[in-house]
Design a protein around this motif. Sequence first.
Motif, short mmCIF file in Angstrom:
data_model
loop_
_atom_site.label_atom_id
_atom_site.label_comp_id
_atom_site.label_asym_id
_atom_site.label_seq_id
_atom_site.Cartn_x
_atom_site.Cartn_y
_atom_site.Cartn_z
N ASN A 11 -3.36 11.59 38.04
CA ASN A 11 -4.49 12.13 37.55
C ASN A 11 -6.07 11.34 38.17
O ASN A 11 -7.04 12.16 38.31
N TYR A 12 -5.95 10.30 38.20
CA TYR A 12 -7.16 9.44 38.68
C TYR A 12 -7.42 10.05 40.28
O TYR A 12 -8.61 10.40 40.50
N ILE A 13 -6.43 10.14 40.86
CA ILE A 13 -6.65 10.58 42.42
C ILE A 13 -7.11 12.05 42.31
O ILE A 13 -8.04 12.41 43.33
N HIS A 14 -6.48 12.76 41.50
CA HIS A 14 -6.97 14.21 41.60
C HIS A 14 -8.37 14.56 41.01
O HIS A 14 -9.01 15.54 41.28
N SER A 15 -8.86 13.32 40.15
CA SER A 15 -10.34 13.33 39.65
C SER A 15 -11.24 12.99 40.53
O SER A 15 -12.61 13.22 40.54
N LEU A 16 -10.74 12.47 41.79
CA LEU A 16 -11.92 11.90 42.91
C LEU A 16 -12.23 13.44 43.53
O LEU A 16 -11.50 14.36 43.75
N PRO A 17 -13.48 13.18 44.34
CA PRO A 17 -13.84 14.16 45.25
C PRO A 17 -12.98 14.37 46.49
O PRO A 17 -12.41 13.50 46.98
N PRO A 18 -12.59 15.57 46.83
CA PRO A 18 -11.77 15.64 48.01
C PRO A 18 -12.45 15.35 49.18
O PRO A 18 -11.37 14.68 50.14
N SER A 19 -13.44 15.10 49.49
CA SER A 19 -13.98 14.48 50.71
C SER A 19 -13.72 12.67 50.69
O SER A 19 -13.20 12.37 51.77
N LEU A 20 -13.83 12.24 49.44
CA LEU A 20 -13.35 10.93 49.41
C LEU A 20 -11.90 10.72 49.55
O LEU A 20 -11.39 9.68 50.28
N VAL A 21 -11.08 11.46 49.08
CA VAL A 21 -9.52 11.52 49.31
C VAL A 21 -9.30 11.64 50.69
O VAL A 21 -8.31 10.92 51.29
N LEU A 22 -9.85 12.66 51.64
CA LEU A 22 -9.58 12.85 52.81
C LEU A 22 -9.86 11.60 53.50
O LEU A 22 -9.44 11.12 54.44
N ALA A 23 -11.23 11.10 53.17
CA ALA A 23 -11.88 9.74 54.09
C ALA A 23 -10.75 8.67 53.80
O ALA A 23 -10.46 7.69 54.76
N ALA A 24 -10.20 8.54 52.65
CA ALA A 24 -8.98 7.39 52.17
C ALA A 24 -7.64 7.73 53.22
O ALA A 24 -7.12 6.82 53.79
N LYS A 25 -7.38 8.95 53.19
CA LYS A 25 -6.11 9.41 54.00
C LYS A 25 -6.36 9.00 55.58
O LYS A 25 -5.39 8.47 56.07
N VAL A 26 -7.48 9.56 55.92
CA VAL A 26 -7.87 9.20 57.46
C VAL A 26 -7.95 7.63 57.63
O VAL A 26 -7.36 7.26 58.61
N ALA A 27 -8.57 6.73 56.78
CA ALA A 27 -8.53 5.41 56.84
C ALA A 27 -7.30 4.87 56.83
O ALA A 27 -7.07 3.77 57.65
#
Length: 69
Positions: free
Chosen positions: A3-19
């Motif tokens: 739920n916490y991850i889904h509450s984050l902005p999609p751009s932040l999730v994408l940046a974390a995945k790329v990182a």
Amino acid sequence: MANYIHSLPPSLVLAAKVAVAFPLAFHTFNGCRHLLWDTTHALTNQAVIQTGYAVLALTALGTAGLVML
């Protein structure tokens, strides 16, 4: 946690995945390149350059694939 991850902005999730995905893919493919060198293959200047570009291309594809998971 989900739920916490889904509450984050999609751009932040994408940046974390790329990182996470980029270094993983790069070190995996470059490690294979070094294993190839350990067998005394692809040690000419031209082959080193070609395998370097191949590592970069595979890294881009691997990163994109991992990010889509």
